[in-house]
Design an enzyme around this catalytic site. Sequence first.
Site, short mmCIF file in Angstrom:
data_model
loop_
_atom_site.label_atom_id
_atom_site.label_comp_id
_atom_site.label_asym_id
_atom_site.label_seq_id
_atom_site.Cartn_x
_atom_site.Cartn_y
_atom_site.Cartn_z
N ASN A 59 0.87 -1.17 0.00
CA ASN A 59 0.00 0.00 0.00
C ASN A 59 0.91 1.22 0.00
OD1 ASN A 59 -1.75 2.09 0.48
ND2 ASN A 59 -2.35 1.42 2.54
N GLU A 70 -5.66 -4.87 10.28
CA GLU A 70 -4.63 -3.87 10.57
C GLU A 70 -4.98 -3.15 11.87
OE1 GLU A 70 -2.44 -2.66 6.73
OE2 GLU A 70 -4.17 -1.35 6.90
P1 13P Z 1 2.94 0.36 7.72
O1 13P Z 1 3.44 -0.94 7.13
O2 13P Z 1 3.71 1.55 7.25
O3 13P Z 1 2.80 0.26 9.19
O4 13P Z 1 1.46 0.59 7.14
C1 13P Z 1 0.55 -0.46 7.16
C2 13P Z 1 -0.62 -0.07 6.37
O5 13P Z 1 -1.32 0.88 6.68
C3 13P Z 1 -0.91 -0.86 5.17
O6 13P Z 1 -2.17 -0.60 4.68
#
Ligand code: 13P
Length: 253
Positions: free
Chosen positions: A11, A170
Amino acid sequence: MTNKLKYFIGNWKMFGDFGSFKIIYKITQFSKQSKTLYKKKKIILCVPNTLISPFKEKLKSKFISLGVQNCHYHQGYGSFTGSVSASMLKKAGAEYIILGHSENRSEGETNQLIKKKIISALNQKLKVIFCIGEKFYEKKRNKTFSVLRKQIKSSLEKKFNMNKIILAYEPVWSIGTNKIPKMNELKNTIRFIKNDFQKILKTKKSPVVLYGGSVNSKNIRLFSSIFEIDGFLIGGASQSSKKFIDIIRNYYK
Ligand code: 13P
């Protein structure tokens, strides 16, 4: 090492310009070279809307799929200044779309709005990466499961084509913080999501569930102990080909 297909989804968030195609190019080369691993992994990069069309043109590879990160709920065209619909993104070359990301929820996206977006995306034959996750204070109050249940229940319906929906767990407190859940907790949460999804949607089909939040090449080995995780949604570390490739390499070590 398991033979189960694993997803590695990047992402990019608000990152990248035309020159950033070199990141995708390097990841494609890596993917081609590691053909034995290729059977077991699926790489998807979700880029900003401005890049989907030029990258799709340049990407002459079956090794990587491209996606985007949000859309307007309205189908087709409409008077929605500054917005882009799922059909426009599909036409521009997107195959996947992230919906319900906490960074958008924090700007006012509700479960109901996300549901409308999911319907719109599925109608356009986009595959949906549906993000769910609890905030830190919810975790502290032991509300994780009830928050996740509500997010699933309010945005998904039995009639949706579940083959086109990937869930991404997440935890909000883990995004961009270098904090990750304890592995036993994470395992229970992923199991809960899979079971609850089946109960809520009255299906025997087990969903694909990814983990996202501060995944990097150092901590990725920890996650490989959890068989139930079907892959990863990677933010910051997907903006560098080296970091992203190292995550995949180390996962399969
Ligand atoms: P990070 O890997 O930067 O913590 O972000 C995770 C995220 O929001 C993926 O959608």
